[in-house]
Design a protein around this motif. Sequence first.
Motif, mmCIF file in Angstrom:
data_model
loop_
_atom_site.group_PDB
_atom_site.id
_atom_site.type_symbol
_atom_site.label_atom_id
_atom_site.label_comp_id
_atom_site.label_asym_id
_atom_site.label_seq_id
_atom_site.Cartn_x
_atom_site.Cartn_y
_atom_site.Cartn_z
ATOM 1 N N GLY A 132 18.931 -9.697 41.262
ATOM 2 C CA GLY A 132 18.717 -10.692 42.308
ATOM 3 C C GLY A 132 19.479 -11.977 42.070
ATOM 4 O O GLY A 132 20.126 -12.514 42.974
ATOM 5 N N GLY A 133 19.399 -12.502 40.848
ATOM 6 C CA GLY A 133 20.061 -13.770 40.538
ATOM 7 C C GLY A 133 21.568 -13.691 40.648
ATOM 8 O O GLY A 133 22.212 -14.575 41.229
ATOM 9 N N CYS A 134 22.148 -12.633 40.107
ATOM 10 C CA CYS A 134 23.607 -12.485 40.195
ATOM 11 C C CYS A 134 24.058 -12.258 41.628
ATOM 12 O O CYS A 134 25.107 -12.766 42.049
ATOM 13 C CB CYS A 134 24.080 -11.353 39.298
ATOM 14 S SG CYS A 134 23.926 -11.737 37.551
ATOM 15 N N SER A 135 23.298 -11.508 42.403
ATOM 16 C CA SER A 135 23.648 -11.304 43.815
ATOM 17 C C SER A 135 23.586 -12.620 44.583
ATOM 18 O O SER A 135 24.474 -12.919 45.396
ATOM 19 C CB SER A 135 22.687 -10.298 44.455
ATOM 20 O OG SER A 135 22.792 -9.062 43.813
ATOM 21 N N TRP A 136 22.542 -13.399 44.336
ATOM 22 C CA TRP A 136 22.406 -14.690 45.004
ATOM 23 C C TRP A 136 23.565 -15.616 44.625
ATOM 24 O O TRP A 136 24.116 -16.327 45.454
ATOM 25 C CB TRP A 136 21.069 -15.297 44.632
ATOM 26 C CG TRP A 136 20.690 -16.532 45.372
ATOM 27 C CD1 TRP A 136 21.125 -16.945 46.591
ATOM 28 C CD2 TRP A 136 19.770 -17.524 44.932
ATOM 29 N NE1 TRP A 136 20.539 -18.125 46.933
ATOM 30 C CE2 TRP A 136 19.697 -18.501 45.932
ATOM 31 C CE3 TRP A 136 18.988 -17.671 43.798
ATOM 32 C CZ2 TRP A 136 18.889 -19.624 45.817
ATOM 33 C CZ3 TRP A 136 18.181 -18.777 43.705
ATOM 34 C CH2 TRP A 136 18.130 -19.739 44.697
ATOM 35 N N TRP A 137 23.944 -15.602 43.356
ATOM 36 C CA TRP A 137 25.054 -16.415 42.881
ATOM 37 C C TRP A 137 26.364 -15.993 43.547
ATOM 38 O O TRP A 137 27.140 -16.844 43.992
ATOM 39 C CB TRP A 137 25.142 -16.301 41.366
ATOM 40 C CG TRP A 137 26.316 -17.005 40.760
ATOM 41 C CD1 TRP A 137 26.570 -18.334 40.773
ATOM 42 C CD2 TRP A 137 27.395 -16.395 40.056
ATOM 43 N NE1 TRP A 137 27.735 -18.602 40.111
ATOM 44 C CE2 TRP A 137 28.263 -17.425 39.660
ATOM 45 C CE3 TRP A 137 27.700 -15.091 39.711
ATOM 46 C CZ2 TRP A 137 29.419 -17.171 38.952
ATOM 47 C CZ3 TRP A 137 28.847 -14.855 38.993
ATOM 48 C CH2 TRP A 137 29.687 -15.883 38.625
ATOM 49 N N LEU A 141 28.893 -18.055 46.171
ATOM 50 C CA LEU A 141 30.315 -18.293 45.949
ATOM 51 C C LEU A 141 31.172 -17.968 47.174
ATOM 52 O O LEU A 141 32.349 -18.330 47.208
ATOM 53 C CB LEU A 141 30.803 -17.461 44.760
ATOM 54 C CG LEU A 141 30.322 -17.900 43.385
ATOM 55 C CD1 LEU A 141 30.825 -16.933 42.329
ATOM 56 C CD2 LEU A 141 30.793 -19.306 43.077
ATOM 57 N N GLN A 142 30.597 -17.309 48.165
ATOM 58 C CA GLN A 142 31.369 -16.942 49.353
ATOM 59 C C GLN A 142 31.841 -18.163 50.138
ATOM 60 O O GLN A 142 32.812 -18.080 50.881
ATOM 61 C CB GLN A 142 30.537 -16.031 50.269
ATOM 62 C CG GLN A 142 30.331 -14.657 49.725
ATOM 63 C CD GLN A 142 31.624 -13.884 49.626
ATOM 64 O OE1 GLN A 142 32.428 -13.899 50.537
ATOM 65 N NE2 GLN A 142 31.821 -13.214 48.503
#
Length: 166
Positions: A132-137, A141-142
């Motif tokens: 979840g955290g890496c996906s949100w990060w 960045l998009q």
Amino acid sequence: MSTSKDSIWAMSCWLMAINIFFFDYGGGVGVKFPASLSTNAALMSSTVLASRLPSTTHVFSLTLFSIEVFGLFPVFRRHLRHISWRGHLMLTFALVLGAGAGLGLTTSKNGGWQGTLVGMLLWSVGAALGMGGCSWWLIGLQRYKNVVIGPWDPARPVIRQGGWDS
């Protein structure tokens, strides 16, 4: 002539990698069966590992478990997701907690219930942060991607002319 243990493990790892990379994760409800390449690779990996077991009872148990996990469970999970989104989320949560408890039981020194609970909490939080955290990060960045030509275009970061601090 028999096959060595390291060859068995290497072949099993490659077959599981094929299973992971070729599974149809986005398949809808109309898909009756998951992709055959990934299912066959997973069952072959299980068969290769079963060749090292001591008795036919062990081989039968592992083969039956593999058929349930790699053949029947994805169909059930797709059907559950179609019927009830809440049930799908609860099943996912239960699977993550169960995997964390199993890792906690395996990695704890004494193997008691305290190690299982600590492992369940730590591994589950780690999985949530990792997924979840890496996906949100990455989604955050998009906003630095300013040229959109298509879904596969290379990202060009926005860099200010005055330097980083202006």
